[in-house]
Write a protein that holds these residues in place. Structure first.
Motif, mmCIF file in Angstrom:
data_model
loop_
_atom_site.group_PDB
_atom_site.id
_atom_site.type_symbol
_atom_site.label_atom_id
_atom_site.label_comp_id
_atom_site.label_asym_id
_atom_site.label_seq_id
_atom_site.Cartn_x
_atom_site.Cartn_y
_atom_site.Cartn_z
ATOM 1 N N TYR A 158 6.281 13.639 -11.011
ATOM 2 C CA TYR A 158 6.427 12.481 -11.900
ATOM 3 C C TYR A 158 6.337 11.174 -11.112
ATOM 4 N N SER A 159 7.079 11.106 -9.999
ATOM 5 C CA SER A 159 7.108 9.832 -9.255
ATOM 6 C C SER A 159 5.746 9.540 -8.613
ATOM 7 N N LYS A 160 5.048 10.584 -8.189
ATOM 8 C CA LYS A 160 3.705 10.359 -7.616
ATOM 9 C C LYS A 160 2.816 9.669 -8.666
ATOM 10 N N ASN A 161 2.906 10.135 -9.904
ATOM 11 C CA ASN A 161 2.131 9.521 -10.981
ATOM 12 C C ASN A 161 2.541 8.069 -11.212
ATOM 13 N N ILE A 162 3.855 7.822 -11.134
ATOM 14 C CA ILE A 162 4.336 6.433 -11.320
ATOM 15 C C ILE A 162 3.759 5.554 -10.204
ATOM 16 N N PHE A 163 3.768 6.076 -8.962
ATOM 17 C CA PHE A 163 3.255 5.274 -7.830
ATOM 18 C C PHE A 163 1.773 4.958 -8.047
ATOM 19 N N GLN A 217 -2.455 0.425 -11.410
ATOM 20 C CA GLN A 217 -3.373 0.210 -12.553
ATOM 21 C C GLN A 217 -2.705 -0.422 -13.756
ATOM 22 N N ASN A 218 -1.446 -0.085 -13.969
ATOM 23 C CA ASN A 218 -0.798 -0.482 -15.217
ATOM 24 C C ASN A 218 0.442 -1.338 -14.925
ATOM 25 N N GLN A 219 0.365 -2.588 -15.387
ATOM 26 C CA GLN A 219 1.423 -3.553 -15.034
ATOM 27 C C GLN A 219 2.796 -3.161 -15.592
ATOM 28 N N GLU A 220 2.810 -2.645 -16.820
ATOM 29 C CA GLU A 220 4.103 -2.314 -17.430
ATOM 30 C C GLU A 220 4.796 -1.183 -16.654
ATOM 31 N N LEU A 259 5.768 7.991 -20.141
ATOM 32 C CA LEU A 259 5.596 9.453 -20.154
ATOM 33 C C LEU A 259 4.179 9.798 -20.628
ATOM 34 N N TYR A 260 3.722 9.119 -21.674
ATOM 35 C CA TYR A 260 2.371 9.346 -22.213
ATOM 36 C C TYR A 260 1.320 9.064 -21.125
ATOM 37 N N ARG A 261 1.499 7.937 -20.411
ATOM 38 C CA ARG A 261 0.510 7.579 -19.373
ATOM 39 C C ARG A 261 0.488 8.629 -18.253
ATOM 40 N N VAL A 262 1.699 9.095 -17.894
ATOM 41 C CA VAL A 262 1.781 10.102 -16.816
ATOM 42 C C VAL A 262 1.063 11.384 -17.254
ATOM 43 N N LEU A 263 1.329 11.812 -18.493
ATOM 44 C CA LEU A 263 0.705 13.052 -18.979
ATOM 45 C C LEU A 263 -0.811 12.879 -19.079
ATOM 46 N N LYS A 264 -1.229 11.716 -19.585
ATOM 47 C CA LYS A 264 -2.662 11.457 -19.744
ATOM 48 C C LYS A 264 -3.362 11.496 -18.377
ATOM 49 N N ARG A 265 -2.714 10.842 -17.404
ATOM 50 C CA ARG A 265 -3.293 10.810 -16.055
ATOM 51 C C ARG A 265 -3.446 12.235 -15.506
ATOM 52 N N THR A 266 -2.380 13.032 -15.702
ATOM 53 C CA THR A 266 -2.395 14.398 -15.169
ATOM 54 C C THR A 266 -3.496 15.216 -15.848
ATOM 55 N N LEU A 267 -3.579 15.120 -17.191
ATOM 56 C CA LEU A 267 -4.582 15.913 -17.923
ATOM 57 C C LEU A 267 -5.995 15.493 -17.540
ATOM 58 N N PHE A 295 0.865 -1.183 0.000
ATOM 59 C CA PHE A 295 0.000 0.000 0.000
ATOM 60 C C PHE A 295 0.900 1.230 0.000
ATOM 61 N N HIS A 296 0.804 2.022 -1.053
ATOM 62 C CA HIS A 296 1.781 3.085 -1.273
ATOM 63 C C HIS A 296 1.058 4.310 -1.831
ATOM 64 N N HIS A 297 1.236 5.445 -1.199
ATOM 65 C CA HIS A 297 0.578 6.687 -1.645
ATOM 66 C C HIS A 297 -0.929 6.489 -1.806
ATOM 67 N N GLY A 298 -1.502 5.735 -0.882
ATOM 68 C CA GLY A 298 -2.970 5.620 -0.836
ATOM 69 C C GLY A 298 -3.575 4.570 -1.755
ATOM 70 N N VAL A 299 -2.729 3.776 -2.446
ATOM 71 C CA VAL A 299 -3.289 2.726 -3.329
ATOM 72 C C VAL A 299 -2.490 1.424 -3.172
ATOM 73 N N TRP A 300 -3.166 0.292 -3.406
ATOM 74 C CA TRP A 300 -2.466 -0.999 -3.395
ATOM 75 C C TRP A 300 -1.838 -1.228 -4.765
ATOM 76 N N LYS A 301 -0.584 -1.608 -4.782
ATOM 77 C CA LYS A 301 0.064 -1.897 -6.061
ATOM 78 C C LYS A 301 -0.492 -3.197 -6.632
ATOM 79 N N LEU A 302 -0.344 -3.358 -7.960
ATOM 80 C CA LEU A 302 -0.837 -4.573 -8.613
ATOM 81 C C LEU A 302 -0.108 -5.795 -8.068
#
Ligand code: FAD
Length: 449
Positions: free
Chosen positions: A398-403, A408-411, A435-443, A93-100
């Motif tokens: 950036y790292s918050k988005n990765i966490f 959600q995303n296995q890769e 990078l695309y996933r991070v930007l998409k999430r942010t937008l 459990f990291h930054h409020g979510v369970w990792k895959l």
């Protein structure tokens, strides 16, 4: 290959032991000076009190250890260490979510630090040109001013002080190393970075009732900064036991209260962002005392920046850098540094002094990206005091988005696992797909608000 004569290593912790292994191929005689008594088994010891707390070995550390001591990983398992699937058996459990959770094809070894160190020690005992002098405390350097060279050390065995001489002196005495003080007395100031984090570790070992429905072997419940400051882990270890470690930043945990009795230890588990560890401990039986370790600050001493360092002196491991232990990197850094040293020693065409200089620079290169990853997290707390990296806001975003994407995303999670385990550089987290996933999430998040 012409072997050099004698190397002396101050401190028989992880770095000291690994360095001895490497130097034994290049020096006729290697002596480790260790202030602790000779261990009689895989037990915590006074000189390395952090051994009472959870010690995870990252993939980089595990691969490197196997290179230095072929067969050691299987030896760990044969005496009770636990082999897990790194992404399937870890509930995080990291930054409020369970990792895959999935089978990603990687394994991790769970064991205590004393178990790991004991196995390394058994291996060292088979190398004839290594001697470990226990019950001997390093007191001072023997210095030749005309040559600006450390030529030996003074040690105390409890009854007398004696001097021993060597061609190479390695300081592997850890975070409490006396070298910076010694250099300061001679007018040499080592540039250092210090960051105050006010971290406390509180640990205890338990036996858990058998539970066929338990679907994890290690569970990490990290605090979500800056609001949450307390986290915890529960991990299976050798002997069919579980080690429970609570961490608290910025003096958030009332140590006296927790140390009152077993139930006050359990109460702390209720303060975590999730009650999983509390639930796991309700029926558990404590089988150790409660141990406490404080890390008020982390520190990186930049020996590589000093040109007038005395000849014949090399520094390694926590002596150079004590990093925030929450991310489990310290032992792996020691392994990576030792492998770098081995690489440099294989080049016969450089003098010992060139080798030392090159090593201190390599060590700094190993530490730099890890230090910056750690600071990215530590500075999420406004109470953290120290020099902030100038790209901190970007790194934190950036790292918050990765966490969050790791839930959600296995890769993305799989790439993060490689970076976190120090087997791939942080730059792979910037590949176009991620990078695309991070930007998409942010937008998307902005447009929802
Ligand atoms: C609470 C905590 C939890 C941690 N968790 C993890 C983890 O999960 N994973 C991980 O990889 N790392 C972890 N670490 C970091 C890890 O413990 C260190 O990075 C590692 O021990 C460094 O090894 P070292 O040999 O450089 O120093 P140390 O292990 O500190 O060893 C130094 C040795 O030198 C000896 N010594 C000191 N002074 C003298 C003297 N004057 N004379 C003779 N001997 C001397 C000591 O007795 C000791 O044996 C953690 C650290 C802490 C504090």
């Amino acid at each position: 290959m012409q072997r050099r004569e004698k190397a002396i290593i101050l401190g028989g912790g992880i770095s000291g032991k690994l360095t001895a292994r490497v130097l034994s191929n290049f020096y006729k005689e290697v002596i480790i000076i260790e202030r602790d008594q000779e261990p009689t088994g895989p037990f915590p010891r006074k000189g390395a009190p952090q051994g009472n707390h959870i010690h995870a070995l990252l993939h980089a550390g595990e691969y490197g250890l196997e290179k230095l001591f072929p067969g050691i990983t299987e030896n760990f398992y044969s005496t009770g260490a636990v082999k897990i699937n790194s992404t399937q058996d870890l509930a995080w459990f990291h930054h409020g979510v369970w990792k895959l959770r999935y089978d990603g094809g990687y394994t991790t070894t769970l064991q205590t630090r004393p178990h790991l160190e004991w196995h390394v020690e058994q291996y060292l005992r088979t190398i004839p040109n290594i001697t470990i002098l226990y019950n001997n405390t390093f007191r001072d350097y023997e210095y030749d001013e005309t040559e600006n060279r450390i030529i030996g050390i003074k040690i105390n065995d409890g009854s007398s002080v004696k001097t021993i001489y060597g061609d190479l002196i390695v300081d592997a005495s850890g975070a409490s190393s006396m070298t910076t003080g010694w250099l300061k007395n001679r007018g040499i100031q080592i540039p250092e970075e210090k960051v105050k984090i006010g971290l406390i570790y509180i640990s205890k070992v338990f036996q858990l009732p058998a539970d066929l429905n338990r679907d994890w072997t290690i569970k990490l419940v990290y605090p979500n900064p800056p609001q949450e400051k307390i986290g915890g882990t529960i991990s299976k270890i050798e002997g069919n036991r579980y080690i429970v470690t609570f961490i608290g930043y910025h003096d958030e945990i009332d140590e006296k209260q927790v140390l009152k009795n077993d139930s006050s230890f359990l109460e702390l588990a209720k303060k975590l962002p999730k009650d999983d560890i509390y639930q796991a401990l309700k029926e558990a039986v404590p089988v150790s005392n409660t141990s406490v370790f404080r890390v008020p600050q982390i520190i990186w001493r930049k020996y590589e920046k000093i040109k007038q360092l005395p000849n014949g002196l090399l520094l390694i491991g926590d002596t150079i850098c004590r990093i925030d232990p929450v991310f489990g990197q310290g032992m792996s850094i020691a392994v990576l540094e030792t492998l770098a040293l081995q690489n440099l020693l294989q080049n016969e065409h450089q003098s010992q002094q060139q080798l030392i200089r090159a090593f201190q620079q390599r060590a700094a290169k190993i530490i730099a990206p890890i230090w910056s990853m750690v600071l990215t997290e530590d500075f999420r707390y406004p109470a953290t005091i120290g020099k902030k990296p100038f790209i901190l806001p970007f790194m934190q975003w950036y790292s918050k988005n990765i966490f969050l994407l790791s839930a959600q995303n296995q890769e993305t999670y799989h790439t993060f696992i490689k970076v976190m385990n120090l087997v791939r550089p942080i730059t792979i987290l910037m590949n176009p797909k991620i990078l695309y996933r991070v930007l998409k999430r942010t937008l998307l998040n902005h447009s929802i608000k």
